[in-house]
Design a protein around this motif. Structure first.
Motif, PDB file in Angstrom:
ATOM      1  N   ASP A   1       0.806  -1.118  -0.044  1.00  0.00           N
ATOM      2  CA  ASP A   1       0.068   0.041  -0.287  1.00  0.00           C
ATOM      3  C   ASP A   1       0.740   1.335   0.038  1.00  0.00           C
ATOM      4  OD1 ASP A   1      -2.413  -1.293  -0.009  1.00  0.00           O
ATOM      5  OD2 ASP A   1      -2.571  -1.184   1.955  1.00  0.00           O
ATOM      6  N   LEU A   2       2.052   1.389   0.347  1.00  0.00           N
ATOM      7  CA  LEU A   2       2.829   2.313   0.490  1.00  0.00           C
ATOM      8  C   LEU A   2       4.016   2.373  -0.533  1.00  0.00           C
ATOM      9  CD1 LEU A   2       3.684   2.862   4.126  1.00  0.00           C
ATOM     10  CD2 LEU A   2       2.129   4.019   2.640  1.00  0.00           C
TER      11      LEU A   2
ATOM     12  N   MET B   1       8.553   9.618  -3.379  1.00  0.00           N
ATOM     13  CA  MET B   1       9.574   9.847  -2.640  1.00  0.00           C
ATOM     14  C   MET B   1      10.914   9.997  -3.611  1.00  0.00           C
ATOM     15  SD  MET B   1       9.259   7.797   0.849  1.00  0.00           S
ATOM     16  CE  MET B   1      10.865   8.348   1.369  1.00  0.00           C
ATOM     17  N   GLU B   2      11.080   9.007  -4.441  1.00  0.00           N
ATOM     18  CA  GLU B   2      12.388   8.825  -5.284  1.00  0.00           C
ATOM     19  C   GLU B   2      12.338   9.671  -6.399  1.00  0.00           C
ATOM     20  OE1 GLU B   2      12.240   4.646  -6.236  1.00  0.00           O
ATOM     21  OE2 GLU B   2      12.985   3.984  -4.424  1.00  0.00           O
ATOM     22  N   SER B   3      10.962  10.001  -6.922  1.00  0.00           N
ATOM     23  CA  SER B   3      10.675  10.942  -8.035  1.00  0.00           C
ATOM     24  C   SER B   3      11.113  12.392  -7.795  1.00  0.00           C
ATOM     25  CB  SER B   3       9.541  10.723  -8.823  1.00  0.00           C
ATOM     26  OG  SER B   3       9.201   9.320  -9.215  1.00  0.00           O
ATOM     27  N   TYR B   4      10.459  12.870  -6.430  1.00  0.00           N
ATOM     28  CA  TYR B   4      10.284  14.188  -6.209  1.00  0.00           C
ATOM     29  C   TYR B   4      11.156  14.605  -5.015  1.00  0.00           C
ATOM     30  CZ  TYR B   4       6.191  14.235  -9.167  1.00  0.00           C
ATOM     31  OH  TYR B   4       5.496  14.009 -10.312  1.00  0.00           O
TER      32      TYR B   4
ATOM     33  N   LEU C   1      10.711  15.176  -2.045  1.00  0.00           N
ATOM     34  CA  LEU C   1      10.228  16.049  -1.078  1.00  0.00           C
ATOM     35  C   LEU C   1       9.881  15.641   0.189  1.00  0.00           C
ATOM     36  CD1 LEU C   1       7.945  17.880  -4.001  1.00  0.00           C
ATOM     37  CD2 LEU C   1      10.088  18.673  -3.088  1.00  0.00           C
ATOM     38  N   VAL C   2       9.983  14.250   0.547  1.00  0.00           N
ATOM     39  CA  VAL C   2       9.460  13.612   1.646  1.00  0.00           C
ATOM     40  C   VAL C   2      10.754  12.622   1.987  1.00  0.00           C
ATOM     41  CG1 VAL C   2       8.377  11.743   0.675  1.00  0.00           C
ATOM     42  CG2 VAL C   2       7.776  12.537   2.783  1.00  0.00           C
ATOM     43  N   ARG C   3      10.893  12.543   3.328  1.00  0.00           N
ATOM     44  CA  ARG C   3      11.924  11.576   4.061  1.00  0.00           C
ATOM     45  C   ARG C   3      11.690  11.179   5.264  1.00  0.00           C
ATOM     46  NH1 ARG C   3      17.276  15.190   5.464  1.00  0.00           N
ATOM     47  NH2 ARG C   3      16.235  16.922   6.667  1.00  0.00           N
ATOM     48  N   ASP C   4      12.478  10.242   5.871  1.00  0.00           N
ATOM     49  CA  ASP C   4      12.102   9.899   7.230  1.00  0.00           C
ATOM     50  C   ASP C   4      10.683   9.276   7.512  1.00  0.00           C
ATOM     51  OD1 ASP C   4      14.681  10.982   7.778  1.00  0.00           O
ATOM     52  OD2 ASP C   4      13.886  12.819   8.496  1.00  0.00           O
ATOM     53  N   ILE C   5      10.585   7.860   6.702  1.00  0.00           N
ATOM     54  CA  ILE C   5       9.408   7.244   7.060  1.00  0.00           C
ATOM     55  C   ILE C   5       9.868   5.933   7.488  1.00  0.00           C
ATOM     56  CG2 ILE C   5       7.316   6.315   5.908  1.00  0.00           C
ATOM     57  CD1 ILE C   5       7.494   8.457   3.877  1.00  0.00           C
ATOM     58  N   PRO C   6      10.236   5.745   8.742  1.00  0.00           N
ATOM     59  CA  PRO C   6      10.696   4.499   9.252  1.00  0.00           C
ATOM     60  C   PRO C   6       9.533   3.282   9.461  1.00  0.00           C
ATOM     61  CG  PRO C   6      10.577   5.943  11.175  1.00  0.00           C
ATOM     62  CD  PRO C   6      10.125   6.787   9.962  1.00  0.00           C
ATOM     63  N   CYS C   7       9.957   2.205   8.850  1.00  0.00           N
ATOM     64  CA  CYS C   7       8.785   1.215   8.838  1.00  0.00           C
ATOM     65  C   CYS C   7       8.810   0.645  10.373  1.00  0.00           C
ATOM     66  CB  CYS C   7       9.440   0.177   7.840  1.00  0.00           C
ATOM     67  SG  CYS C   7       9.255   0.615   6.269  1.00  0.00           S
ATOM     68  N   ALA C   8       7.636   0.115  10.756  1.00  0.00           N
ATOM     69  CA  ALA C   8       7.333  -0.301  12.135  1.00  0.00           C
ATOM     70  C   ALA C   8       7.299  -1.940  11.658  1.00  0.00           C
ATOM     71  CB  ALA C   8       6.233   0.155  12.910  1.00  0.00           C
ATOM     72  N   SER C   9       6.585  -2.234  10.678  1.00  0.00           N
ATOM     73  CA  SER C   9       6.330  -3.715  10.302  1.00  0.00           C
ATOM     74  C   SER C   9       6.242  -3.670   8.832  1.00  0.00           C
ATOM     75  CB  SER C   9       5.054  -4.182  10.853  1.00  0.00           C
ATOM     76  OG  SER C   9       3.912  -3.153  10.439  1.00  0.00           O
ATOM     77  N   PRO C  10       6.079  -4.824   8.108  1.00  0.00           N
ATOM     78  CA  PRO C  10       6.417  -6.119   8.741  1.00  0.00           C
ATOM     79  C   PRO C  10       7.839  -6.232   9.307  1.00  0.00           C
ATOM     80  CG  PRO C  10       5.366  -6.241   6.372  1.00  0.00           C
ATOM     81  CD  PRO C  10       5.852  -4.924   6.734  1.00  0.00           C
ATOM     82  N   SER C  11       7.968  -7.470  10.081  1.00  0.00           N
ATOM     83  CA  SER C  11       9.088  -7.437  10.691  1.00  0.00           C
ATOM     84  C   SER C  11      10.499  -7.796   9.737  1.00  0.00           C
ATOM     85  CB  SER C  11       8.960  -8.689  11.811  1.00  0.00           C
ATOM     86  OG  SER C  11       8.815 -10.020  10.935  1.00  0.00           O
ATOM     87  N   SER C  12      10.377  -8.171   8.595  1.00  0.00           N
ATOM     88  CA  SER C  12      11.526  -8.369   7.675  1.00  0.00           C
ATOM     89  C   SER C  12      12.051  -7.014   7.520  1.00  0.00           C
ATOM     90  CB  SER C  12      10.944  -9.209   6.554  1.00  0.00           C
ATOM     91  OG  SER C  12       9.923  -8.542   5.769  1.00  0.00           O
ATOM     92  N   VAL C  13      11.067  -5.738   7.538  1.00  0.00           N
ATOM     93  CA  VAL C  13      11.964  -4.511   7.053  1.00  0.00           C
ATOM     94  C   VAL C  13      11.702  -3.451   8.277  1.00  0.00           C
ATOM     95  CG1 VAL C  13      11.196  -4.791   4.626  1.00  0.00           C
ATOM     96  CG2 VAL C  13       9.695  -3.961   6.313  1.00  0.00           C
TER      97      VAL C  13
ATOM     98  N   GLY D   1      12.519  -1.177  11.019  1.00  0.00           N
ATOM     99  CA  GLY D   1      13.583  -0.281  11.362  1.00  0.00           C
ATOM    100  C   GLY D   1      14.357   0.306  10.178  1.00  0.00           C
ATOM    101  N   LEU D   2      13.938  -0.327   9.081  1.00  0.00           N
ATOM    102  CA  LEU D   2      14.357   0.301   7.765  1.00  0.00           C
ATOM    103  C   LEU D   2      13.623   1.594   7.278  1.00  0.00           C
ATOM    104  CD1 LEU D   2      14.833  -2.617   5.363  1.00  0.00           C
ATOM    105  CD2 LEU D   2      16.695  -1.318   6.670  1.00  0.00           C
ATOM    106  N   ASP D   3      14.183   2.401   6.428  1.00  0.00           N
ATOM    107  CA  ASP D   3      13.358   3.720   6.186  1.00  0.00           C
ATOM    108  C   ASP D   3      12.429   3.100   4.763  1.00  0.00           C
ATOM    109  OD1 ASP D   3      13.201   6.883   6.289  1.00  0.00           O
ATOM    110  OD2 ASP D   3      13.242   6.337   4.170  1.00  0.00           O
ATOM    111  N   LEU D   4      11.331   3.753   4.654  1.00  0.00           N
ATOM    112  CA  LEU D   4      10.640   3.252   3.464  1.00  0.00           C
ATOM    113  C   LEU D   4      11.208   3.435   2.213  1.00  0.00           C
ATOM    114  CD1 LEU D   4       7.879   2.458   2.092  1.00  0.00           C
ATOM    115  CD2 LEU D   4       7.220   4.681   1.948  1.00  0.00           C
ATOM    116  N   SER D   5      12.240   4.305   1.969  1.00  0.00           N
ATOM    117  CA  SER D   5      13.300   4.427   0.834  1.00  0.00           C
ATOM    118  C   SER D   5      14.054   3.145   0.487  1.00  0.00           C
ATOM    119  CB  SER D   5      13.777   5.608   1.035  1.00  0.00           C
ATOM    120  OG  SER D   5      14.930   5.723   2.100  1.00  0.00           O
TER     121      SER D   5
END
Length: 468
Positions: free
Chosen positions: A338-339, A346-349, A351-363, A365-369
């Motif tokens: 969904d994200l 984010m990659e195209s524009y 204009l946004v950063r710092d979107i840390p993932c809380a779940s699923p567990s495999s990701v 702690g990672l940033d969405l980027s």
């Protein structure tokens, strides 16, 4: 003869010198009078306890800040027809006699902020100030204002009443068509009633932040058709009327941050076609209705940080491509497919950063980027949930079998050696017994060598698995 000479002398003086003389001739003791563009009287920071008996008639501004004034009597300043600005900030004023400002017919700005002993103002406090444009009575411990206190102040445009003890929006401002700026922040206001803001058709700035507002009535803002900046942040709002901001088509900034809202309705912002900045941060938002932002075609900045949002489907977020700044940090994001659209945006524009993932567990702690989305036959696959309580199936199972094998070998070898040693003691001599013990020790040594060899083989196999 001398008086004639003096009169001729003053007639020959340049206008600037004549104005300076007129400004300074009756300058009060402990004050400084200056003539630049107009006559200014500076009496601030001089520990003054009583007003001077006289001010220069030509005075256009008087500064009495940070003194110890306690009382203003009727016509306290005499008659000063040129006075435009009067400042009484940071004094100890506790009572103002009705008509204290009579004799100041052209006063434009009156500042009385930070007089903590003023708790009440009479209905006729500002009598005769018909040209007053700006009034500052902030931080004065006022509990309310009489409803008719501004009856003569038809020119008033800016009213500053922040940091008082108001529990409701004062009825004194109703119907004041010329008001453009009202500051009511940091009071104790609990509700905005349907008639609290009636008739304020030219209001452009309204600040109600840091109050205790928990209720807003339907159509409470209906007359604010020219409002541009609206602060409702840091209150106790859980919900808003469905058409809360209906008709506010000139609104450019709306701050709803720091409240207790859990969801956002698509009907709230439907009329805000000129809105450029929207704050929804520091709430408890977990759900935003589809199409909530679809009419915000002028939106440049959106603050959604510090909420309980886990997902932000594209259907919620239209029109995304008008946004210049988007703040999403401090939310427990579920970085599922969904994200994926948000990652691409984010990659195209950039204009946004710092979107840390809380779940699923495999990701987690990672940033969405940093999340890599896998596609199978054109369909996005969500990152997996890891079962962190169950051991991995391969080498831990092998390790268990290996430990079991070693345990059995050692137990068998030890039992055999104990039997041999016992038989030797029963049937043989001491020398035979000693030889039997040596033989037993040799057997245990061989068993240990076998174990160490098996450990070596097992470790080699594990390293091989890890390498692949």
């Amino acid at each position: 003869m001398c008086s004639i000479v003096i009169a001729v002398y003053f007639l020959l003086l340049p206008p600037q010198a004549l104005s300076l003389w007129a400004c300074t001739r009756s300058c009060p003791p402990s004050c400084t009078c200056t003539q630049e563009k107009s006559c200014s009287v500076l009496c601030d920071h001089v520990s003054m306890m009583d007003l001077p008996k006289e001010f220069p008639c030509e005075a256009s501004s008087i500064n009495l800040d940070k003194n110890s004034l306690k009382f203003l009597s009727e016509r306290a300043f005499g008659t000063l027809p040129s006075l435009k600005t009067l400042s009484l900030d940071h004094n100890n004023i506790s009572f103002i006699t009705p008509g204290a400002f009579k004799g100041l017919p052209n006063l434009v700005e009156l500042k009385m902020a930070h007089n903590e002993y003023i708790r009440y103002l009479h209905t006729r406090t500002f009598t005769a100030l018909k040209r007053l444009v700006r009034l500052d009575i902030s931080d004065c411990n006022l509990f309310n204002l009489p409803d008719r206190i501004f009856l003569e102040q038809i020119a008033l445009k800016e009213l500053l009443c922040f940091q008082n003890n108001f529990r409701r929006i004062t009825g004194a401002i109703r119907g004041m068509e010329n008001l453009t700026h009202v500051y009511l922040e940091r009071n104790k206001i609990e509700a905005v009633a349907y008639n609290s803001l009636l008739g304020l058709c030219n209001l452009k700035y309204l600040n109600l932040q840091e109050n205790r507002i928990n209720v807003i009535h339907d159509e409470a803002f209906k007359d604010l058709v020219r409002l541009e900046n609206f602060y409702l942040n840091d209150n106790l709002l859980v919900d808003l009327p469905q058409q809360a901001f209906k008709g506010l088509s000139n609104l450019k900034m709306l701050n709803l941050g720091g409240n207790l809202m859990t969801n956002v309705s698509r009907t709230w912002f439907s009329d805000l076609v000129e809105l450029e900045v929207l704050y929804l941060d520091r709430n408890r938002l977990s759900y935003i209705e589809d199409g909530t932002f679809e009419n915000l075609t002028s939106l440049i900045t959106l603050h959604l940080n510090s909420n309980n949002l886990t997902s932000l489907p594209f259907s919620v977020f239209q029109p995304i491509y008008f946004i210049g700044r988007l703040y999403l940090f401090r939310n427990p994001w579920e970085c599922t497919c969904d994200l994926e659209w948000l990652k691409e945006w984010m990659e195209s524009y950039k204009l946004v950063r710092d979107i840390p993932c809380a779940s699923p567990s495999s990701v987690a702690g990672l940033d969405l980027s940093e999340v890599v989305y896998v596609h199978l036959n054109g369909t996005c696959l969500d990152p997996p949930e890891l079962n962190l309580t169950t051991s991995l199936p391969d080498y831990p199972t092998m390790e268990n079998k290996f430990n079991s094998l070693i345990s059995k070998l050692l137990q068998q070898e030890l039992m055999d050696e104990m039997v041999n040693a016992t038989d030797g003691l029963r049937n043989g001599t001491q020398q035979d017994s000693a030889e039997s013990q040596v033989s037993s020790g040799h057997g245990l040594f061989c068993a240990a060598q076998t174990v160490f060899f098996l450990v070596f083989l097992f470790q080699a196999q594990i390293d091989c698995i890890n390498a692949t």
